[in-house]
Design a protein around this motif. Structure first.
Motif, short mmCIF file in Angstrom:
data_model
loop_
_atom_site.label_atom_id
_atom_site.label_comp_id
_atom_site.label_asym_id
_atom_site.label_seq_id
_atom_site.Cartn_x
_atom_site.Cartn_y
_atom_site.Cartn_z
N UNK A 126 42.65 40.70 30.00
CA UNK A 126 42.10 40.82 28.65
C UNK A 126 40.76 40.12 28.53
N UNK A 127 40.59 39.00 29.22
CA UNK A 127 39.29 38.31 29.19
C UNK A 127 38.22 39.17 29.83
N UNK A 128 38.55 39.84 30.94
CA UNK A 128 37.59 40.75 31.55
C UNK A 128 37.21 41.88 30.61
N UNK B 13 35.50 40.13 27.17
CA UNK B 13 34.42 39.15 27.29
C UNK B 13 33.49 39.44 28.47
N UNK B 14 34.04 39.47 29.67
CA UNK B 14 33.17 39.50 30.87
C UNK B 14 32.37 40.79 30.99
N UNK B 15 32.99 41.94 30.71
CA UNK B 15 32.31 43.20 30.99
C UNK B 15 31.10 43.43 30.08
N UNK C 196 30.45 41.55 37.65
CA UNK C 196 30.65 42.02 39.02
C UNK C 196 31.84 42.95 39.16
N UNK C 197 32.70 43.03 38.15
CA UNK C 197 33.92 43.80 38.31
C UNK C 197 34.97 42.99 39.05
N UNK C 198 36.20 43.48 38.98
CA UNK C 198 37.31 42.75 39.62
C UNK C 198 37.40 43.01 41.11
#
Length: 516
Positions: A414-416, A419-421, A427-429
Motif C-alpha cells: 500500500x505504501x508503494x 506514496x512511492x510511485x 524504481x519499482x518493486x
C-alpha cells in the motif's frame, strides 16, 4: 427413494408386466391402494399398496424416465447456478423422453417431441438444435444422450457438472513417481532451481537404473514426462518461482485463523524493507532509504522511520516513541489534518492529555504486544530491554514466515501504491520495472522526503481501509481515525508522557574511543 406421480389411465410396468392405472383409493401420504389393470390378460384387475409398488425396482412408467425426488442434500453442496442448470436439464430430458417438461402436464406436445410420431434419436437431435439456438455451448445429439443416461443412473445429481480430479499421477508408473519425489526434495527446491526438465528426465532415468537395474524401468516420452513432472511438483507445492515456493512453504496450514485485536495497541507488527525510491543522500550520493514501519492490527494505524544506511537499533526506539507521542502539526500543513478537525473526540482527549492540543490527526497508542521477525535489530538485547522497560511483550515469529505478520507485509504494498510511485526516482518493486534513466531524474533529498513522509502518515489515517468494519455499519469501510474514535470509549486512553531521559534510555549504547 423414488416418488411416482400417478393418475387414472397412466401406463406403467410392475413385476415385469405392463399395467394401466384403473383407480386410486386414499391419498399418497396415508398409504394409497392402487388398482391396476393388466394390459395383457384381458384387463384383469389387481390391487397393490403404494409400498409394494415402490419396493419393486422395475416399477416405473413405460414411456419416459423414472421420476425421482431431487437430491436436495447433494444439490446443496454445489453453487446455486449449478443447481439451476441441473434442474433445467432435467426438464429437457423429460421433454425428450415424454414430450412434457413437467410430469404432471397433460397439455399439447410440441411436434418435434411427440413420441407418437418421432423416434428417440429425432427428439434428441431436436433438443440439441433447440439448445444450440438458445446459445448453449457444444450441445450435440450425443450430449443429450449422455444427459439421459446420467439422469437414469443418478437422477438430478447426475446432471450436475462435476470437476474431474487429475488422474495423471494415478495413471503413471509408481516407480517413476517415486523417483521424481526422491529427486525433488522440498527444502532444497524452495531455495534453488531444479534446472531444465530435460536434465530432470535424465536424472530420473539414472535413479531408476541405479535402484532397479538398467533398462528395467523406462522413463516416459519427453512430452508425457513434462506433464508428469508438473503434476508431481504441484502435489509437493513446488510449482512456480523460488520466491513463490518460499512464500507457499511459509503459509500456515488451513483452516486459517485471522489475527484478532479488539483494542488499540493490543497487537502491533513491525518490519523493515528498502524504499523503492532513489534519493540524494546527505553526502550527495544517490541511494535508497530503509523504511521501518509499525502497523496496529486493531485500527491499521501506521508509523514509520526512514534511514539511509539500513535499519538501526535506534529505529525501534523511535517507532515506540512515535506510537506513544502525539505528532505536532508542522508549519504549512492544512488545518484539515489536525486532530481537532477529525472525528476523534479531541476536546475530551485534550482534557486528559494536553499534548493533543496542537496535534495532527494520528492515533496515539501504548503497544501491548509487538510482533517482529528474526532480524538482528528486532531481537537484539537493546530492543528487548526497551520493550521490557515499557511493559511491552516482544513476540518474534518463526524464521521466513511472512504470513505470521501479514498486516505489516501488506502495508508495504500500500505504501508503494499510495506514496512511492508518485515520487521521482521510483524504481519499482523489481529490477524489470525500473526505467533506464531513473538516476537522471531530479531526485529529492532525504530531508525533503522525510517531511513528505510525515505528512503522508497523517493522510494515511484519513484513508478508508476495507479491513476496518463497525458492527453497526458492516457495509462501510472505516478510516483508521474513525476506528480509533470508535474504540476509544471501550478501551479508553491513558497518556504515557516520555521525558528526555526516557528517550535517551531507549537508545542503544555504543562505546566510542576519544581522540584525547
Amino acid at each position: 427413494m423414488s416418488r411416482q406421480i400417478l393418475s387414472i389411465g397412466d401406463a406403467l410396468q410392475h413385476g415385469g408386466r405392463e399395467w394401466t392405472v384403473a383407480g386410486i383409493e386414499g391419498t399418497m401420504a396415508s398409504g394409497a391402494r392402487i388398482w391396476l389393470a393388466d394390459k395383457n390378460a384381458d384387463g384383469s384387475l389387481a390391487v397393490f399398496t403404494l409400498t409394494e409398488l415402490l419396493n419393486d425396482p422395475g416399477f416405473g412408467p413405460i414411456v419416459g424416465p423414472r421420476l425421482r425426488v431431487p437430491q436436495v442434500g447433494l444439490l446443496s453442496t454445489v453453487p446455486e447456478g449449478q443447481q439451476q442448470r441441473a434442474l433445467d436439464l432435467e426438464r429437457h430430458v423429460r421433454e425428450v423422453e415424454t414430450g412434457h417438461q413437467n410430469p404432471s402436464s397433460k397439455g399439447r406436445v410440441k411436434p418435434q417431441y411427440d413420441p407418437a410420431v418421432t423416434t428417440l434419436a429425432q427428439r434428441e437431435q431436436a433438443k440439441a438444435d433447440e439448445l444450440a439456438a438458445q446459445g448453449w455451448p457444444r450441445v450435440s445429439r450425443a450430449t443429450v444422450h449422455r444427459w439421459r443416461a446420467r439422469y437414469h443412473a443418478d437422477g438430478v445429481w447426475g446432471l450436475v457438472v462435476k470437476r474431474r480430479g487429475s488422474t495423471r499421477l494415478e495413471r503413471a508408473d509408481p516407480l517413476v513417481v517415486e523417483a521424481l519425489r526422491a529427486l525433488l526434495p522440498e527444502e532444497a527446491l524452495r531455495s534453488r532451481s531444479r534446472g531444465w526438465k530435460k536434465r530432470m528426465r535424465r536424472e530420473t532415468q539414472w535413479w531408476l537404473d541405479a535402484r532397479h537395474g538398467e533398462q528395467s524401468v523406462e522413463v516416459p516420452a519427453m512430452s508425457t514426462f513434462n506433464k508428469l513432472l508438473d503434476a508431481v511438483e504441484e502435489s509437493l507445492g513446488l510449482q512456480g518461482t523460488v520466491t513463490q515456493r518460499r512464500a507457499r512453504a511459509a503459509r500456515p496450514a488451513p483452516p486459517f485463523k485471522p489475527t484478532l485485536a479488539l483494542r488499540p495497541g493490543e497487537i502491533v507488527m513491525m518490519d523493515s524493507s528498502p524504499l523503492d525510491v532513489l534519493v540524494v543522500l546527505d553526502d550527495g550520493v544517490v541511494g535508497r532509504l530503509e523504511l521501518t514501519t509499525a502497523v496496529d492490527v486493531a485500527m491499521r494505524g501506521l508509523w514509520g522511520v526512514l534511514r539511509p544506511a539500513g535499519t538501526k537499533l535506534t529505529d525501534v526506539a523511535v517507532l515506540l516513541a512515535q506510537m506513544m507521542t502525539p505528532l505536532v502539526m508542522r508549519p504549512g500543513w492544512d488545518a484539515a489534518l489536525s486532530m481537532a478537525a477529525s472525528v476523534v473526540p479531541h476536546e475530551r482527549l485534550t482534557a486528559v492529555d494536553e499534548r493533543l492540543q496542537d496535534a495532527a490527526a494520528r492515533p496515539v497508542i501504548v503497544p501491548e504486544t509487538v510482533v517482529v521477525d528474526q532480524g538482528k535489530v528486532f531481537i537484539s538485547p537493546a530492543t528487548r530491554a526497551a520493550c521490557e522497560s515499557l511493559g511491552i511483550s516482544l513476540q518474534p515469529v518463526p524464521p521466513a514466515n511472512g504470513p505470521a505478520k501479514g498486516h505489516v507485509e501488506r502495508g508495504f504494498g500500500s505504501i508503494n501504491t499510495e506514496f512511492c510511485q508518485w515520487l521521482p526516482g521510483f524504481t519499482g518493486s523489481r529490477v524489470g520495472e525500473r526505467g533506464s534513466r531513473v538516476e537522471q531524474e531530479r531526485l529529492w533529498t532525504v530531508s525533503e522526503l522525510q517531511a513528505l513522509w510525515e505528512e503522508f502518515l497523517v493522510h494515511w489515517h484519513h484513508r478508508p481501509h476495507e479491513g476496518l468494519r463497525h458492527p453497526l455499519m458492516p457495509r462501510k469501510a472505516l478510516t483508521p481515525n474513525q476506528m480509533w474514535a470508535a474504540l476509544l470509549p471501550v478501551a479508553g486512553y491513558v497518556p504515557v508522557p516520555l521525558s528526555a531521559d526516557d528517550f535517551v534510555e531507549l537508545l542503544p549504547v555504543r562505546w566510542q574511543l576519544s581522540a584525547y
